[in-house]
Design a protein around this motif. Structure first.
Motif, PDB file in Angstrom:
ATOM      1  N   THR A 162      39.151  35.390 -65.106  1.00  0.00           N
ATOM      2  CA  THR A 162      40.068  34.534 -64.338  1.00  0.00           C
ATOM      3  C   THR A 162      39.584  33.084 -64.285  1.00  0.00           C
ATOM      4  O   THR A 162      40.052  32.305 -63.465  1.00  0.00           O
ATOM      5  CB  THR A 162      40.203  35.076 -62.892  1.00  0.00           C
ATOM      6  OG1 THR A 162      38.898  35.143 -62.286  1.00  0.00           O
ATOM      7  CG2 THR A 162      40.840  36.452 -62.894  1.00  0.00           C
ATOM      8  N   ASN A 163      38.660  32.729 -65.163  1.00  0.00           N
ATOM      9  CA  ASN A 163      38.179  31.342 -65.194  1.00  0.00           C
ATOM     10  C   ASN A 163      38.493  30.711 -66.545  1.00  0.00           C
ATOM     11  O   ASN A 163      39.104  31.338 -67.418  1.00  0.00           O
ATOM     12  CB  ASN A 163      36.679  31.275 -64.882  1.00  0.00           C
ATOM     13  CG  ASN A 163      35.853  32.141 -65.819  1.00  0.00           C
ATOM     14  OD1 ASN A 163      36.173  32.280 -66.998  1.00  0.00           O
ATOM     15  ND2 ASN A 163      34.789  32.744 -65.297  1.00  0.00           N
ATOM     16  N   GLU A 164      38.029  29.475 -66.745  1.00  0.00           N
ATOM     17  CA  GLU A 164      38.381  28.733 -67.952  1.00  0.00           C
ATOM     18  C   GLU A 164      37.824  29.340 -69.233  1.00  0.00           C
ATOM     19  O   GLU A 164      38.339  29.089 -70.323  1.00  0.00           O
ATOM     20  CB  GLU A 164      37.872  27.296 -67.836  1.00  0.00           C
ATOM     21  CG  GLU A 164      36.372  27.177 -67.725  1.00  0.00           C
ATOM     22  CD  GLU A 164      35.897  25.745 -67.612  1.00  0.00           C
ATOM     23  OE1 GLU A 164      34.680  25.516 -67.705  1.00  0.00           O
ATOM     24  OE2 GLU A 164      36.747  24.850 -67.430  1.00  0.00           O
ATOM     25  N   PHE A 171      45.416  30.395 -68.882  1.00  0.00           N
ATOM     26  CA  PHE A 171      45.832  29.265 -69.710  1.00  0.00           C
ATOM     27  C   PHE A 171      47.063  28.591 -69.108  1.00  0.00           C
ATOM     28  O   PHE A 171      47.133  27.355 -69.016  1.00  0.00           O
ATOM     29  CB  PHE A 171      46.141  29.739 -71.138  1.00  0.00           C
ATOM     30  CG  PHE A 171      46.560  28.643 -72.077  1.00  0.00           C
ATOM     31  CD1 PHE A 171      45.603  27.907 -72.766  1.00  0.00           C
ATOM     32  CD2 PHE A 171      47.901  28.350 -72.281  1.00  0.00           C
ATOM     33  CE1 PHE A 171      45.978  26.902 -73.645  1.00  0.00           C
ATOM     34  CE2 PHE A 171      48.283  27.344 -73.153  1.00  0.00           C
ATOM     35  CZ  PHE A 171      47.324  26.621 -73.831  1.00  0.00           C
ATOM     36  N   ALA A 172      48.039  29.404 -68.690  1.00  0.00           N
ATOM     37  CA  ALA A 172      49.254  28.855 -68.091  1.00  0.00           C
ATOM     38  C   ALA A 172      48.937  28.105 -66.799  1.00  0.00           C
ATOM     39  O   ALA A 172      49.537  27.071 -66.494  1.00  0.00           O
ATOM     40  CB  ALA A 172      50.255  29.979 -67.823  1.00  0.00           C
ATOM     41  N   GLN A 173      47.970  28.610 -66.053  1.00  0.00           N
ATOM     42  CA  GLN A 173      47.598  27.938 -64.802  1.00  0.00           C
ATOM     43  C   GLN A 173      46.902  26.604 -65.066  1.00  0.00           C
ATOM     44  O   GLN A 173      47.094  25.636 -64.324  1.00  0.00           O
ATOM     45  CB  GLN A 173      46.674  28.858 -63.991  1.00  0.00           C
ATOM     46  CG  GLN A 173      46.368  28.329 -62.597  1.00  0.00           C
ATOM     47  CD  GLN A 173      45.587  29.347 -61.775  1.00  0.00           C
ATOM     48  OE1 GLN A 173      45.335  30.461 -62.231  1.00  0.00           O
ATOM     49  NE2 GLN A 173      45.220  28.963 -60.566  1.00  0.00           N
TER      50      GLN A 173
END
Length: 548
Positions: free
Chosen positions: A223-225, A89-91
């Motif tokens: 590690t994805n959306e 989310f931060a990314q």
């Protein structure tokens, strides 16, 4: 809440058409109505909780179902707050900060955190008018439909701006849910169950938070959306589940009486009790009509402005401070403080484990309060001692920050926030919901709850604006020293509660009407004798000559 039936019971002879046909003064002074209402009130005062559970299972069922709408707001509150420390989310929505990884800037943290609260503020404000006009049922069903539409914005949000807008729009129905639930519960349940089911709204918040914590922990490895889209998508489950059931909920009998629909009010009362119960709902109806007439005699209006006139001003103040007291106790800092755990150096796994553990402790604290504290201890005592204990814990957290370079000290601070959470749910977390639903007069109850909830939203918005600045390493970076600030605000609430918070345990709504009309000091509420059926005294109160 009603009078047992019997062959010689005069309540069965109550003529509803007679109640509808007489004038307001006669309804209050009429001997028949007064007699039936007095009998009903007497039984309500003496009905034990377990007896009430057996007599009113459907009232409990509908109060529980309505409160479950609040699960969604509790779920989202934890979702957004914990997403700040959520890597994917931060990314997606943040920026790279050298030495700290991806972070949302403090202004955007505050903005996205506050968006739903601001929306809920306006939703709660509108609800005071909507329920008066349409009733609880239609407002609740319409809000579920609207929420289902707004969730699309948060699910598909391409940037932080759209996400913030979606959170604001979702906040509108959440504000309605949070103010309908305790008011509805207080109007369909007998006196002995009132505090449990009005505070059950708080448990629904915790359930939502626990679900959110589990969902986030389960998706942490992605590690994805989808690691943050799936939690948003799960919000569609609640409207789909609740809407078809709530289509059959009975309207509040108090609302129907205020609308002059006495026959519909009696039908609603019949639906709320067990069919085999030895209870005549006409006695309940007489009690409601009596209380409504009493408040009309005391010149209680139905507008928001009336909440700030005469004795209602004091009642509104108490309701608002009790609800805002949840925030002033340090809620934004110590409750589910994942971001704080991260800033004091705890790793991601330990942070989320502590978060889930804290939410579980909150649920445990609520249950302990229900069975071990509320049945035996007054609301005023619980609130004051709970707030005092939380203030002390926050002072200790602040002092420990002197040596946060030591990992054990950081862990100790984290553990203290869990203890704070447990104490919060033993006391202020529960009563912040229950007291506003009890405090306002019945004709202004929904608006009083809305104003109280909005005082919470205002305090929460200010707290959420300040908290990122307190903790963010690119801003003030106070970390544990933040505890001193919230300990100070909690101390102020303790002093206020000692002088201003009355004891409402065991008091019916008409009892409270007379106590406030007589301007009884808060510390004298508990032992003060009151007769709500004393017509001469009511007349004196109406003329403004209260006997204190």
């Amino acid at each position: 809440m009603a009078v047992p039936k019997g062959d010689t019971d005069p309540v069965k002879a109550l003529d509803i058409s007679h109640i509808e046909s007489v004038g307001a003064d006669e309804k209050l002074q009429g001997s028949r109505l007064t007699e039936y209402a007095k009998m009903g009130a007497d039984v309500e005062h003496h009905m034990a909780p377990w007896q009430a559970v057996k007599t009113y299972p459907m009232a409990i069922f509908w109060a529980v179902l309505v409160s479950m709408c609040v699960v969604m707001e509790g779920y989202d509150t934890i979702l957004i707050g914990n997403f700040f420390a959520y890597p994917t989310f931060a990314q997606k929505y943040g920026t790279l900060v050298p030495g700290s990884g991806y972070q949302l800037t403090a202004p955007w943290q505050a903005g996205v955190s506050d968006a739903s609260g601001v929306g809920a503020f306006f939703g709660a404000l509108a609800n005071g008018y909507l329920v008066t006009w349409l009733g609880h049922k239609r407002v609740l069903l319409g809000s579920l439909v609207v929420l289902s539409c707004f969730i699309f914005m948060t699910f598909f949000a391409p940037d932080i701006g759209v996400l913030t807008a979606g959170e604001f729009l979702c906040g509108l129905p959440w504000g309605i849910f949070a103010t309908v639930a305790p008011a509805y519960a207080s109007e369909v349940l007998p006196l002995s169950l009132r505090v449990y089911l009005t505070s059950y709204t708080n448990m629904c918040f915790i359930i939502g938070q626990l679900i959110a914590a589990g969902v986030l922990d389960g998706l942490l490895q992605l590690t994805n959306e989808w690691s943050y889209r799936v939690p948003f998508a799960l919000q569609w489950f609640w409207p789909a589940f609740l809407f078809p059931i709530l289509l059959f909920m009975p309207e509040s009998p108090w609302h129907l009486v205020r609308k002059g629909r006495l026959e519909d009010a009696e039908k609603s009362l019949r639906r709320l009790q067990r069919r085999s119960a030895n209870i005549d709902p006409k006695a309940n109806l007489a009690t409601i009509v009596h209380t409504n007439n009493l408040e009309q005699e005391l010149s209680t209006g139905t507008s928001y402005w009336d909440c700030f006139k005469g004795t209602e001003r004091r009642r509104t103040e108490i309701a608002c401070v009790c609800f805002a007291g949840q925030v002033l106790a340090g809620l934004n800092f110590a409750y589910n403080s994942t971001y704080f755990f991260q800033q004091v150096g705890l790793n991601t796994t330990k942070t989320y484990n502590l978060n889930v553990g804290g939410t579980a402790m909150a649920l445990f604290g609520t249950i302990i309060s229900w069975f071990c504290i509320m049945p035996y201890v007054g609301r005023r005592t619980i609130y004051i001692w709970g707030m005092s204990t939380m203030a002390l814990i926050l002072y200790v957290i602040g002092f420990l920050n002197i040596d946060t370079g030591n990992q054990s000290v950081a862990t100790a601070q984290a553990v203290l926030t869990l203890i704070w959470t447990f104490v919060f749910q033993l006391s202020v977390g529960q009563l912040g919901w229950a007291l506003p639903a009890e405090m306002g007069s019945t004709r202004l109850r929904q608006k009083t709850v809305c104003l109280a909830r909005n005082s919470y939203y205002i305090a929460s918005t200010i707290g959420q604006v300040l908290e990122p600045y307190f903790l963010n390493p690119t801003e003030w970076n106070l970390r544990g020293y933040t505890g001193f600030f919230w300990a100070g605000t909690a101390t102020v609430v303790v002093v206020w509660a000692y002088f201003r918070l009355p004891e409402t345990k065991g008091r019916s709504f008409d009892d409270l009407d007379v106590l406030f009309a007589k301007k009884v000091p808060a510390r004298q509420f508990k032992g003060y004798d009151v007769d709500t059926f004393d017509a001469p005294e009511t007349a004196r109160l109406r003329r403004g000559h209260a006997v204190v």
